[in-house]
Motif scaffolding. Structure first.
Motif: not given
Length: 197
Positions: A1-9, A11-21
């Motif tokens: 599993m790999q996780i990428k994130s970006k603080a958005c907007g 309020y610097a809200t973390n959006c995550y993408i989980v790469f799995i299977h």
């Protein structure tokens, strides 16, 4: 599993993408998350919301329509996606699946659990995928979510913190704002928060 994130907007809200299977799960796509997500994903299967606040669901509709994937949100917060209760101009979206408290799901062969920790919002949940807990605005590094907003509830937050205090797993925590942390680290901070609630 790999996780990428970006603080958005703002309020610097973390959006995550989980790469799995060989697939991707998108967690809390906030303000201006769309272009980043579209550049990163190849085989997305779902959008997951930890709760219904606008800065966590802003890009739900754009991504769901563009990628043709369903939205999963906690049942008690599903109304927030549709009704913009904080009058922020949030694009309306509709959860395809309103997840029950503490429900365990199979999403395209990926085991996902929505652990219910109400208080910040009625449906506030932490999303567990393998050993990664995406805590939304419930738990942050050295802090907890606010419980003074409309639809927040200090008594529910207290109960949620007590529930969290009894978890003993070696999970890494990926919060809705700020840096990652661990469950073991944050459990040590819970007694001080309980004293002020």
């Amino acid at each position: 599993m790999q996780i990428k994130s970006k603080a958005c907007g703002a309020y610097a809200t973390n959006c995550y993408i989980v790469f799995i299977h060989g697939k991707e799960l998108i967690i809390d796509p906030g303000v201006n998350a769309t272009s980043w997500v579209l550049a990163e994903v190849k085989n997305p299967v779902a959008i997951l919301n930890t709760h219904g606040h606008f800065d966590h669901v802003w890009s739900n509709e754009a991504l769901s329509k563009t990628l043709h994937i369903p939205i999963y949100a906690p049942k008690e917060d599903c109304f927030m996606l549709e009704n913009d209760p904080f009058l922020q101009g949030t694009p309306s979206s509709k959860a395809d699946v309103c997840v029950e408290p503490d429900e365990k799901l199979d999403i395209a062969g990926i085991e996902v659990s929505f652990l219910h920790f109400p208080g910040h919002t009625p449906g506030c949940s932490a999303i567990l995928i393998e050993d990664a807990l995406f805590s939304g605005d419930f738990i942050f590094k050295n802090s907890i979510g606010r419980y003074d907003f409309p639809y927040s509830d200090a008594k529910q937050m207290r109960h949620s913190l007590e529930k969290f205090l009894h978890l003993e797993e070696a999970w890494k925590i990926y919060p809705g704002h700020g840096a990652s942390t661990t469950l073991q680290s944050e459990r040590q901070n819970i007694p001080q928060w309980l004293r002020v609630l």
